[in-house]
Design a protein around this motif. Structure first.
Motif, PDB file in Angstrom:
ATOM      1  N   UNK A   1      -2.743  46.123  24.316  1.00 47.28           N
ATOM      2  CA  UNK A   1      -2.955  44.676  24.301  1.00 47.28           C
ATOM      3  C   UNK A   1      -3.578  44.193  25.618  1.00 47.28           C
ATOM      4  N   UNK A   2      -3.063  44.708  26.756  1.00 46.57           N
ATOM      5  CA  UNK A   2      -3.576  44.276  28.054  1.00 46.57           C
ATOM      6  C   UNK A   2      -5.027  44.715  28.249  1.00 46.57           C
TER       7      UNK A   2
ATOM      8  N   UNK B   1      -5.530  41.819  21.115  1.00 46.30           N
ATOM      9  CA  UNK B   1      -5.107  40.934  22.207  1.00 46.30           C
ATOM     10  C   UNK B   1      -4.214  39.805  21.706  1.00 46.30           C
ATOM     11  N   UNK B   2      -4.460  39.335  20.497  1.00 50.10           N
ATOM     12  CA  UNK B   2      -3.697  38.205  19.951  1.00 50.10           C
ATOM     13  C   UNK B   2      -2.564  38.641  19.025  1.00 50.10           C
TER      14      UNK B   2
ATOM     15  N   UNK C   1     -10.984  43.561  28.329  1.00 49.01           N
ATOM     16  CA  UNK C   1     -12.329  43.827  27.808  1.00 49.01           C
ATOM     17  C   UNK C   1     -12.993  42.565  27.270  1.00 49.01           C
ATOM     18  N   UNK C   2     -12.242  41.733  26.564  1.00 51.00           N
ATOM     19  CA  UNK C   2     -12.856  40.535  25.997  1.00 51.00           C
ATOM     20  C   UNK C   2     -13.139  39.478  27.064  1.00 51.00           C
TER      21      UNK C   2
ATOM     22  N   UNK D   1      -0.039  48.106  20.994  1.00 53.05           N
ATOM     23  CA  UNK D   1      -1.260  48.893  20.831  1.00 53.05           C
ATOM     24  C   UNK D   1      -1.848  48.674  19.445  1.00 53.05           C
ATOM     25  N   UNK D   2      -3.145  48.899  19.333  1.00 51.57           N
ATOM     26  CA  UNK D   2      -3.820  48.892  18.041  1.00 51.57           C
ATOM     27  C   UNK D   2      -4.838  50.014  18.016  1.00 51.57           C
TER      28      UNK D   2
END
Length: 252
Positions: free
Chosen positions: A147-148, A69-70, A153-154, A75-76
């Motif tokens: 990322x989105x 996210x940061x 989720x967090x 993508x990761x």
């Protein structure tokens, strides 16, 4: 695309295993220290019904979600330290240009059990394709997160195991996402395919097995069996009408 591996400080054997797997396919990874339930007594006091290890696993994945996210990449990829890669995994993990533009999550793993996917496949090159994933397909040993989706989720209050949070369509955290399954899969958990002498024992599965089990379900009557089978066939027909099908995901 950043590849992250969740690994406990007290599991150097598993780190050695996953390091060898990534070296074999020629891909670099970042180790993310897993949150250890042994050092977090408060995990035993949750009201969610999760075991301490399930809570720690969820929180460890959440650390990875925050990194995505940061981060700078769209993508990761997140892996657990007991995975086995197919020979074709390297090129697919070296970039994310093949990932569908609308994807929130791409499941790279197979749990070798039936799930429900779309009949329509889209080729993504190198003899791989993707199809929308609509059924429960547990396991978070290998998946790609946008990322989105990571930000979403967090931001949620979560009270289910990590693999259900991400891949259980009955939960809002999963049903709100566009999820694809890579066909065939790139990886599988070690203990699903290796002989006993070569398995990496799953701490999560060991703890789940220690949970008190409910009394065995009573034997079904002939009428009940007919009802269950009729419902199963009905679900299959319903899936076919929606251009979906049941399938066991193979490993590349």
């Amino acid at each position: 695309m950043k590849c992250m591996v969740i690994n406990l400080d007290r599991s150097p054997d598993r780190l050695a295993h996953v390091t060898a797997e990534f070296a074999r396919i020629g891909v670099l990874f970042d180790r993310v220290p897993a949150i250890d339930a042994l050092h977090r007594s408060e995990f035993a006091k949750t009201s969610s019904g999760l075991t301490p290890t399930e809570v720690a696993c969820l929180m460890s994945h959440k650390v990875c979600w925050k990194i995505i996210a940061n981060g700078d990449d769209a993508f990761g990829a997140i892996f657990e330290d007991d995975i086995l890669f197919s020979e074709a995994a390297g090129p697919m993990l070296s970039h994310y240009g093949w990932i569908p533009a609308d994807a929130d999550i791409v499941k790279l793993e197979t749990y070798l059990k039936k799930t429900v996917i779309a009949m329509k496949r889209t080729s993504v090159g190198r003899a791989f394709s993707v199809a929308r994933l609509y059924g429960l397909h547990i396991g978070t040993a290998g998946y790609i997160l946008s990322k989105q989706a990571a930000r979403d989720l967090i931001s949620r209050s979560l009270d289910a195991p990590a693999d259900h949070v991400v891949f259980d369509p009955s939960l809002p955290s999963s049903s709100s996402k566009t999820i694809y399954q890579l066909l065939p899969a790139l990886c599988v958990q070690n203990d699903l395919v290796c002989e006993k002498a070569f398995r990496l024992n799953s701490l999560l599965n060991e703890e789940r097995l220690m949970k008190p089990r409910a009394n065995s379900a009573p034997k079904r009557s002939p009428t009940e069996k007919i009802v269950v089978e009729t419902r199963r066939i009905g679900r299959q027909i319903f899936d076919i009408c929606r251009l979906r099908r049941e399938k066991t995901i193979s490993l590349a």
